[in-house]
Motif scaffolding. Structure first.
Motif, PDB file in Angstrom:
ATOM      1  N   ASP A 119       0.829  -1.203   0.000  1.00  0.00           N
ATOM      2  CA  ASP A 119       0.000   0.000   0.000  1.00  0.00           C
ATOM      3  C   ASP A 119       0.868   1.259   0.000  1.00  0.00           C
ATOM      4  OD1 ASP A 119      -2.992   0.698   0.340  1.00  0.00           O
ATOM      5  OD2 ASP A 119      -1.979   2.065   1.702  1.00  0.00           O
ATOM      6  N   ALA A 120       0.419   2.269  -0.760  1.00  0.00           N
ATOM      7  CA  ALA A 120       1.181   3.521  -0.892  1.00  0.00           C
ATOM      8  C   ALA A 120       1.340   4.247   0.438  1.00  0.00           C
ATOM      9  CB  ALA A 120       0.503   4.425  -1.912  1.00  0.00           C
ATOM     10  N   SER A 121       0.454   3.996   1.380  1.00  0.00           N
ATOM     11  CA  SER A 121       0.516   4.684   2.673  1.00  0.00           C
ATOM     12  C   SER A 121       1.615   4.144   3.581  1.00  0.00           C
ATOM     13  CB  SER A 121      -0.826   4.551   3.395  1.00  0.00           C
ATOM     14  OG  SER A 121      -1.069   3.194   3.756  1.00  0.00           O
ATOM     15  N   TYR A 122       2.120   2.940   3.286  1.00  0.00           N
ATOM     16  CA  TYR A 122       3.069   2.301   4.194  1.00  0.00           C
ATOM     17  C   TYR A 122       4.494   2.721   3.883  1.00  0.00           C
ATOM     18  CZ  TYR A 122       5.584  -1.288   6.806  1.00  0.00           C
ATOM     19  OH  TYR A 122       6.428  -1.942   7.673  1.00  0.00           O
ATOM     20  N   VAL A 123       5.151   3.296   4.859  1.00  0.00           N
ATOM     21  CA  VAL A 123       6.554   3.682   4.744  1.00  0.00           C
ATOM     22  C   VAL A 123       7.333   2.862   5.768  1.00  0.00           C
ATOM     23  CG1 VAL A 123       8.232   5.551   4.904  1.00  0.00           C
ATOM     24  CG2 VAL A 123       5.920   6.015   4.039  1.00  0.00           C
ATOM     25  N   PRO A 124       8.170   1.924   5.315  1.00  0.00           N
ATOM     26  CA  PRO A 124       8.937   1.112   6.268  1.00  0.00           C
ATOM     27  C   PRO A 124       9.803   1.974   7.174  1.00  0.00           C
ATOM     28  CG  PRO A 124       9.069   0.191   4.067  1.00  0.00           C
ATOM     29  CD  PRO A 124       8.424   1.538   3.941  1.00  0.00           C
ATOM     30  N   GLU A 125      10.033   1.483   8.371  1.00  0.00           N
ATOM     31  CA  GLU A 125      10.835   2.216   9.355  1.00  0.00           C
ATOM     32  C   GLU A 125      12.260   2.436   8.850  1.00  0.00           C
ATOM     33  OE1 GLU A 125      12.317   1.703  14.000  1.00  0.00           O
ATOM     34  OE2 GLU A 125      11.019   0.215  13.082  1.00  0.00           O
ATOM     35  N   GLU A 126      12.782   3.617   9.099  1.00  0.00           N
ATOM     36  CA  GLU A 126      14.162   3.946   8.736  1.00  0.00           C
ATOM     37  C   GLU A 126      14.927   4.306  10.002  1.00  0.00           C
ATOM     38  OE1 GLU A 126      13.887   7.110   5.934  1.00  0.00           O
ATOM     39  OE2 GLU A 126      13.282   5.796   4.280  1.00  0.00           O
ATOM     40  N   GLY A 127      16.227   4.084   9.975  1.00  0.00           N
ATOM     41  CA  GLY A 127      17.036   4.414  11.135  1.00  0.00           C
ATOM     42  C   GLY A 127      18.509   4.233  10.850  1.00  0.00           C
ATOM     43  N   THR A 128      19.293   4.281  11.893  1.00  0.00           N
ATOM     44  CA  THR A 128      20.737   4.085  11.754  1.00  0.00           C
ATOM     45  C   THR A 128      21.196   3.000  12.711  1.00  0.00           C
ATOM     46  OG1 THR A 128      21.161   5.833  13.389  1.00  0.00           O
ATOM     47  CG2 THR A 128      21.184   6.477  11.063  1.00  0.00           C
ATOM     48  N   PHE A 129      22.190   2.251  12.264  1.00  0.00           N
ATOM     49  CA  PHE A 129      22.815   1.226  13.088  1.00  0.00           C
ATOM     50  C   PHE A 129      24.306   1.494  13.047  1.00  0.00           C
ATOM     51  CE2 PHE A 129      24.614  -2.993  13.911  1.00  0.00           C
ATOM     52  CZ  PHE A 129      23.935  -3.314  15.079  1.00  0.00           C
ATOM     53  N   GLY A 130      24.798   2.134  14.102  1.00  0.00           N
ATOM     54  CA  GLY A 130      26.179   2.606  14.078  1.00  0.00           C
ATOM     55  C   GLY A 130      26.291   3.753  13.091  1.00  0.00           C
ATOM     56  N   ASP A 131      27.148   3.589  12.101  1.00  0.00           N
ATOM     57  CA  ASP A 131      27.314   4.619  11.064  1.00  0.00           C
ATOM     58  C   ASP A 131      26.469   4.319   9.833  1.00  0.00           C
ATOM     59  OD1 ASP A 131      29.132   5.959  12.643  1.00  0.00           O
ATOM     60  OD2 ASP A 131      30.857   4.873  11.810  1.00  0.00           O
ATOM     61  N   ASP A 132      25.790   3.181   9.811  1.00  0.00           N
ATOM     62  CA  ASP A 132      25.034   2.767   8.628  1.00  0.00           C
ATOM     63  C   ASP A 132      23.556   3.106   8.771  1.00  0.00           C
ATOM     64  OD1 ASP A 132      27.344   1.634   7.513  1.00  0.00           O
ATOM     65  OD2 ASP A 132      27.015  -0.222   8.651  1.00  0.00           O
ATOM     66  N   GLU A 133      22.984   3.597   7.682  1.00  0.00           N
ATOM     67  CA  GLU A 133      21.543   3.841   7.637  1.00  0.00           C
ATOM     68  C   GLU A 133      20.851   2.599   7.093  1.00  0.00           C
ATOM     69  OE1 GLU A 133      20.734   7.304   5.375  1.00  0.00           O
ATOM     70  OE2 GLU A 133      21.711   8.668   6.788  1.00  0.00           O
ATOM     71  N   PHE A 134      19.621   2.350   7.562  1.00  0.00           N
ATOM     72  CA  PHE A 134      18.886   1.194   7.064  1.00  0.00           C
ATOM     73  C   PHE A 134      17.415   1.550   6.877  1.00  0.00           C
ATOM     74  CE2 PHE A 134      18.108   0.918  11.601  1.00  0.00           C
ATOM     75  CZ  PHE A 134      16.788   0.508  11.679  1.00  0.00           C
ATOM     76  N   THR A 135      16.762   0.800   5.994  1.00  0.00           N
ATOM     77  CA  THR A 135      15.318   0.883   5.791  1.00  0.00           C
ATOM     78  C   THR A 135      14.760  -0.512   6.017  1.00  0.00           C
ATOM     79  OG1 THR A 135      15.548   2.652   4.163  1.00  0.00           O
ATOM     80  CG2 THR A 135      13.468   1.428   4.165  1.00  0.00           C
ATOM     81  N   ALA A 136      13.784  -0.622   6.897  1.00  0.00           N
ATOM     82  CA  ALA A 136      13.196  -1.924   7.209  1.00  0.00           C
ATOM     83  C   ALA A 136      12.435  -2.467   6.002  1.00  0.00           C
ATOM     84  CB  ALA A 136      12.276  -1.806   8.411  1.00  0.00           C
ATOM     85  N   SER A 137      12.242  -3.769   5.984  1.00  0.00           N
ATOM     86  CA  SER A 137      11.523  -4.418   4.891  1.00  0.00           C
ATOM     87  C   SER A 137      10.023  -4.143   4.991  1.00  0.00           C
ATOM     88  CB  SER A 137      11.767  -5.930   4.949  1.00  0.00           C
ATOM     89  OG  SER A 137      10.958  -6.599   4.025  1.00  0.00           O
ATOM     90  N   SER A 138       9.352  -4.147   3.848  1.00  0.00           N
ATOM     91  CA  SER A 138       7.890  -4.022   3.838  1.00  0.00           C
ATOM     92  C   SER A 138       7.229  -5.394   3.924  1.00  0.00           C
ATOM     93  CB  SER A 138       7.421  -3.299   2.572  1.00  0.00           C
ATOM     94  OG  SER A 138       7.818  -4.015   1.428  1.00  0.00           O
ATOM     95  N   ASN A 139       8.022  -6.458   4.068  1.00  0.00           N
ATOM     96  CA  ASN A 139       7.496  -7.811   4.243  1.00  0.00           C
ATOM     97  C   ASN A 139       7.391  -8.109   5.733  1.00  0.00           C
ATOM     98  OD1 ASN A 139       7.678  -8.052   1.445  1.00  0.00           O
ATOM     99  ND2 ASN A 139       9.707  -8.964   1.548  1.00  0.00           N
ATOM    100  N   GLU A 140       6.227  -8.524   6.166  1.00  0.00           N
ATOM    101  CA  GLU A 140       5.987  -8.796   7.585  1.00  0.00           C
ATOM    102  C   GLU A 140       5.520 -10.230   7.781  1.00  0.00           C
ATOM    103  OE1 GLU A 140       6.650  -6.735   9.964  1.00  0.00           O
ATOM    104  OE2 GLU A 140       6.994  -4.930   8.781  1.00  0.00           O
ATOM    105  N   PHE A 141       6.047 -10.892   8.807  1.00  0.00           N
ATOM    106  CA  PHE A 141       5.580 -12.230   9.151  1.00  0.00           C
ATOM    107  C   PHE A 141       4.438 -12.115  10.150  1.00  0.00           C
ATOM    108  CE2 PHE A 141       9.748 -13.269   7.479  1.00  0.00           C
ATOM    109  CZ  PHE A 141       9.464 -14.401   6.741  1.00  0.00           C
ATOM    110  N   GLY A 142       3.434 -12.949   9.985  1.00  0.00           N
ATOM    111  CA  GLY A 142       2.285 -12.924  10.884  1.00  0.00           C
ATOM    112  C   GLY A 142       1.685 -14.306  11.034  1.00  0.00           C
ATOM    113  N   GLY A 143       0.617 -14.380  11.776  1.00  0.00           N
ATOM    114  CA  GLY A 143      -0.066 -15.653  12.005  1.00  0.00           C
ATOM    115  C   GLY A 143      -1.539 -15.433  12.208  1.00  0.00           C
ATOM    116  N   GLY A 144      -2.278 -16.513  12.241  1.00  0.00           N
ATOM    117  CA  GLY A 144      -3.717 -16.386  12.433  1.00  0.00           C
ATOM    118  C   GLY A 144      -4.381 -17.730  12.620  1.00  0.00           C
ATOM    119  N   ALA A 145      -5.677 -17.676  12.857  1.00  0.00           N
ATOM    120  CA  ALA A 145      -6.474 -18.877  13.058  1.00  0.00           C
ATOM    121  C   ALA A 145      -7.903 -18.589  12.630  1.00  0.00           C
ATOM    122  CB  ALA A 145      -6.435 -19.310  14.527  1.00  0.00           C
TER     123      ALA A 145
END
Length: 199
Positions: A119-145
């Motif tokens: 979805d166009a509204s979803y922006v994955p989380e961004e941040g830094t790890f040490g000196d490196d910048e990262f963007t989280a994946s838009s793929n999420e693991f989930g479960g259900g019943a």
């Protein structure tokens, strides 16, 4: 995405799987969580693109077309794999579950899956790890019943899916209602959606 679906279909065919074990379905996902509405129940707003000056409301539902494959383990239990494509709120669920038949008409299922949030509204989380910048994946693991009712080749299912947890500011869950058609008939080939496998 087209490559992923093509690869899955080619994999099914090369393994010599029976066409009677396939099913198709339409799931209606009623979404909730902080990706959809804030704490006061107001819809989350976003800009559809950089050129827009007006804000757009995030969709609170998604209609998902899916294809499933049912592998019978024994008379009462089967494993179900499914792939879907969501319209409305953009989501692509790839799910696997176990389904247990209490009777020829009623089955319950539990499973897990990977949900690609497109979805166009979803922006994955961004941040830094040490000196490196990262963007989280838009793929999420989930479960259900869920639970499904079968009438020969047709199935109706109800279920709840936990797609994205509350470990950060964004969460996403779904109450799902589905209608399915099994080419093999009965509960063994049904693809009702209540669990993460679309079964």
């Amino acid at each position: 995405m087209k490559k992923t679906i093509t690869f899955l279909c080619a994999g099914f065919l090369t393994l010599g799987l029976s066409a009677q074990n396939f099913g198709v379905g339409l799931d209606y996902m009623m979404l909730s969580g902080t990706m959809i509405a804030d704490a006061d129940g107001n819809a989350v707003m976003y800009k559809a693109n950089d050129e827009d000056t007006e804000m757009t409301e995030v969709g609170s539902s998604s209609a998902v077309l899916n294809l499933s494959y049912d592998y019978s383990i024994n008379d009462d239990m089967s494993a179900v794999l499914s792939a879907g494509y969501g319209m409305g709120f953009g989501i692509v669920p790839l799910k696997a579950s176990l389904s247990y038949g209490f009777s020829p008409s009623i089955s319950a299922n539990v499973g897990m899956g990977m949900y690609m949030i497109t979805d166009a509204s979803y922006v994955p989380e961004e941040g830094t790890f040490g000196d490196d910048e990262f963007t989280a994946s838009s793929n999420e693991f989930g479960g259900g019943a869920g639970i499904a009712y079968h009438m020969n080749n047709i199935g109706i299912g109800l279920g709840y899916e936990m797609i994205k947890g509350t470990d950060n500011a964004k969460s996403l869950n779904s109450f799902t209602i589905g209608l399915s058609y099994s080419f093999g008939g009965g509960s063994g080939g049904d693809s009702a959606p209540a669990a993460p496998a679309g079964k």
